[in-house]
Design a protein around this motif. Structure first.
Motif, PDB file in Angstrom:
ATOM      1  N   PHE A   1     -97.333 151.316  92.129  1.00  0.00           N
ATOM      2  CA  PHE A   1     -97.535 151.480  92.962  1.00  0.00           C
ATOM      3  C   PHE A   1     -98.913 151.143  93.030  1.00  0.00           C
ATOM      4  O   PHE A   1    -100.180 151.353  92.771  1.00  0.00           O
ATOM      5  CB  PHE A   1     -98.159 153.102  93.264  1.00  0.00           C
ATOM      6  N   ILE A   2     -99.287 149.602  94.083  1.00  0.00           N
ATOM      7  CA  ILE A   2    -100.173 148.727  93.401  1.00  0.00           C
ATOM      8  C   ILE A   2    -100.743 148.688  94.993  1.00  0.00           C
ATOM      9  O   ILE A   2    -100.267 147.974  96.047  1.00  0.00           O
ATOM     10  CB  ILE A   2    -100.526 147.563  93.119  1.00  0.00           C
TER      11      ILE A   2
ATOM     12  N   ILE B   1     -91.312 146.682  97.474  1.00  0.00           N
ATOM     13  CA  ILE B   1     -91.315 146.471  99.238  1.00  0.00           C
ATOM     14  C   ILE B   1     -92.455 146.117  98.697  1.00  0.00           C
ATOM     15  O   ILE B   1     -93.179 146.738  97.834  1.00  0.00           O
ATOM     16  CB  ILE B   1     -90.619 147.639  99.377  1.00  0.00           C
ATOM     17  N   VAL B   2     -93.149 145.768  99.501  1.00  0.00           N
ATOM     18  CA  VAL B   2     -94.225 144.472 100.054  1.00  0.00           C
ATOM     19  C   VAL B   2     -94.793 145.066 101.309  1.00  0.00           C
ATOM     20  O   VAL B   2     -93.793 144.790 102.170  1.00  0.00           O
ATOM     21  CB  VAL B   2     -94.074 143.137 100.129  1.00  0.00           C
ATOM     22  N   LEU B   3     -95.696 146.141 101.939  1.00  0.00           N
ATOM     23  CA  LEU B   3     -95.907 146.212 103.637  1.00  0.00           C
ATOM     24  C   LEU B   3     -97.149 146.069 103.862  1.00  0.00           C
ATOM     25  O   LEU B   3     -98.023 146.014 102.930  1.00  0.00           O
ATOM     26  CB  LEU B   3     -95.722 148.150 103.074  1.00  0.00           C
ATOM     27  N   ASP B   4     -97.257 145.322 104.457  1.00  0.00           N
ATOM     28  CA  ASP B   4     -98.574 144.668 105.228  1.00  0.00           C
ATOM     29  C   ASP B   4     -99.248 145.693 105.822  1.00  0.00           C
ATOM     30  O   ASP B   4     -98.222 145.291 107.381  1.00  0.00           O
ATOM     31  CB  ASP B   4     -98.106 143.048 104.963  1.00  0.00           C
TER      32      ASP B   4
ATOM     33  N   LYS C   1     -94.791 156.657  99.248  1.00  0.00           N
ATOM     34  CA  LYS C   1     -95.085 157.876  98.114  1.00  0.00           C
ATOM     35  C   LYS C   1     -93.435 157.957  96.991  1.00  0.00           C
ATOM     36  O   LYS C   1     -93.080 158.038  95.702  1.00  0.00           O
ATOM     37  CB  LYS C   1     -95.853 158.344  97.642  1.00  0.00           C
ATOM     38  N   LYS C   2     -92.911 158.469  97.906  1.00  0.00           N
ATOM     39  CA  LYS C   2     -91.251 159.363  97.047  1.00  0.00           C
ATOM     40  C   LYS C   2     -90.855 158.274  97.219  1.00  0.00           C
ATOM     41  O   LYS C   2     -89.905 158.324  95.699  1.00  0.00           O
ATOM     42  CB  LYS C   2     -91.041 159.854  98.654  1.00  0.00           C
TER      43      LYS C   2
ATOM     44  N   THR D   1     -90.597 149.334  92.989  1.00  0.00           N
ATOM     45  CA  THR D   1     -92.327 148.791  92.720  1.00  0.00           C
ATOM     46  C   THR D   1     -92.352 148.958  94.445  1.00  0.00           C
ATOM     47  O   THR D   1     -91.700 148.213  95.349  1.00  0.00           O
ATOM     48  CB  THR D   1     -92.274 148.256  92.137  1.00  0.00           C
ATOM     49  N   VAL D   2     -93.664 148.579  94.213  1.00  0.00           N
ATOM     50  CA  VAL D   2     -94.992 149.072  96.278  1.00  0.00           C
ATOM     51  C   VAL D   2     -95.983 148.197  95.997  1.00  0.00           C
ATOM     52  O   VAL D   2     -96.622 148.619  94.626  1.00  0.00           O
ATOM     53  CB  VAL D   2     -94.752 150.208  96.319  1.00  0.00           C
TER      54      VAL D   2
END
Ligand code: ATP
Ligand code: MG
Length: 277
Positions: free
Chosen positions: A37-38, A165-168, A187-188, A196-197
């Motif tokens: 998780f980055i 998943i990339v969340l902008d 997070k879950k 991978t986040v």
């Protein structure tokens, strides 16, 4: 650890309306590992969204390389496959929801890639359960709260079964409660489903939840480390135009006044515990 995404000396230039070259990324190198998780932080215009858009080949390198699950994004025969490995979630949930019923919206992605109907049902049910929206399956998305809509958007991406998943800035348009819903959901998914986040945010309290943080400025990575490494470097953060989480700032101020505190305090819980001791 195994890399899912390898970015080497990535540069990206845009041409603006006056024909000038804008160097949005100026040589970014980064490995993103499977299951991590980055968080990506940085002032406005530092290149965060440009970087995000390279991760599923929405943008292609001007120079350098971006390799996703062994596939070079610059090779257009990989496009389809890359988009199935990496899903994107954007700021505005209203722009990402296409159907009039929640479950139909979540089914939209898998239908488009030709998943068999029986499997679509399972995927939709699993995706809605994963974001805690099962009971809203038959609801109309426009009647949901911002946080709920954004969870439906995340379910839509999950139904494609991506590795990453990339969340902008997924919480930029949400109220505090919606923001907490999204961070907890993400997070879950990371912890329980090993997704991978890559999470871009202006909220330091959200970035604090990540395993690793990168801080950008003018298209390069300026800081890189675990949250307790990043958020205790208060002066460097301020120099990048970034805030520090409240507790980290308070710990810094107390130390400046000569009060001795343990190292690495960044959360309210840690600060409370240390002050009570
Ligand atoms: N389509 C575009 N055409 C021209 N310049 C662009 C384009 N998109 C972004 N830029 C410029 O590239 C630089 C990086 O932009 P980017 O959107 O990646 O930053 P960001 O870190 O996501 O910013 P924000 O926090 O505001 O979302 C900025 O100088 C921006 O003005
Ligand atoms: Mg952006």
């Amino acid at each position: 650890m195994q890399s899912l995404i390898e970015i080497k000396n990535l540069k990206h230039s845009y041409i603006d309306t006056d024909g000038n070259e804008i160097h949005a990324l100026n040589g970014v190198s980064l490995d993103i590992y499977k299951g991590e998780f980055i968080a990506v932080i940085g002032a406005n215009g530092s290149g965060k969204s440009t970087l995000a858009r390279h991760l599923n080949a929405l943008l292609l390198p001007t120079e350098g390389k971006c390799v996703v699950a062994g596939m070079d994004t610059a090779d257009d025969k990989n496009l389809w496959n890359i988009r199935q490995h990496v899903g994107m979630v954007f700021q505005n949930p209203d722009n990402q929801i296409v159907a009039a019923i929640v479950e139909e919206d979540v089914a939209f992605g898998p239908e488009n890639i030709g998943v068999p109907p029986a499997e679509i049902r399972t995927r939709v049910d699993n995706a809605l359960a994963a974001v805690g929206m099962t009971e809203y399956a038959k609801h109309a998305p426009h009647l949901l709260s911002g946080g709920q809509k954004q969870r439906v958007a995340i379910a839509g991406v999950l139904a494609l079964e991506p590795d990453c998943i990339v969340l902008d800035e997924p919480t930029a348009m949400l109220d505090p409660r919606g923001r907490i819903e999204i961070v907890n959901t993400v997070k879950k998914l990371n912890r329980e489903k090993n997704i991978t986040v890559v999470y871009i945010t202006h909220y330091m309290e959200e970035a604090m939840q990540a395993d690793r943080i990168i801080a950008m400025e003018h298209g390069v990575i300026k800081m890189h480390g675990r949250p307790e490494e990043i958020f205790t470097k208060v002066k460097e953060l301020h120099a990048l135009g970034l805030e520090t989480p409240l507790a980290a700032q308070a710990a810094f101020d107390l130390r400046q006044k000569g009060i001795k505190l343990a190292d690495g305090i960044i959360s309210n819980e840690e600060l409370t515990e240390e002050l009570c001791r």
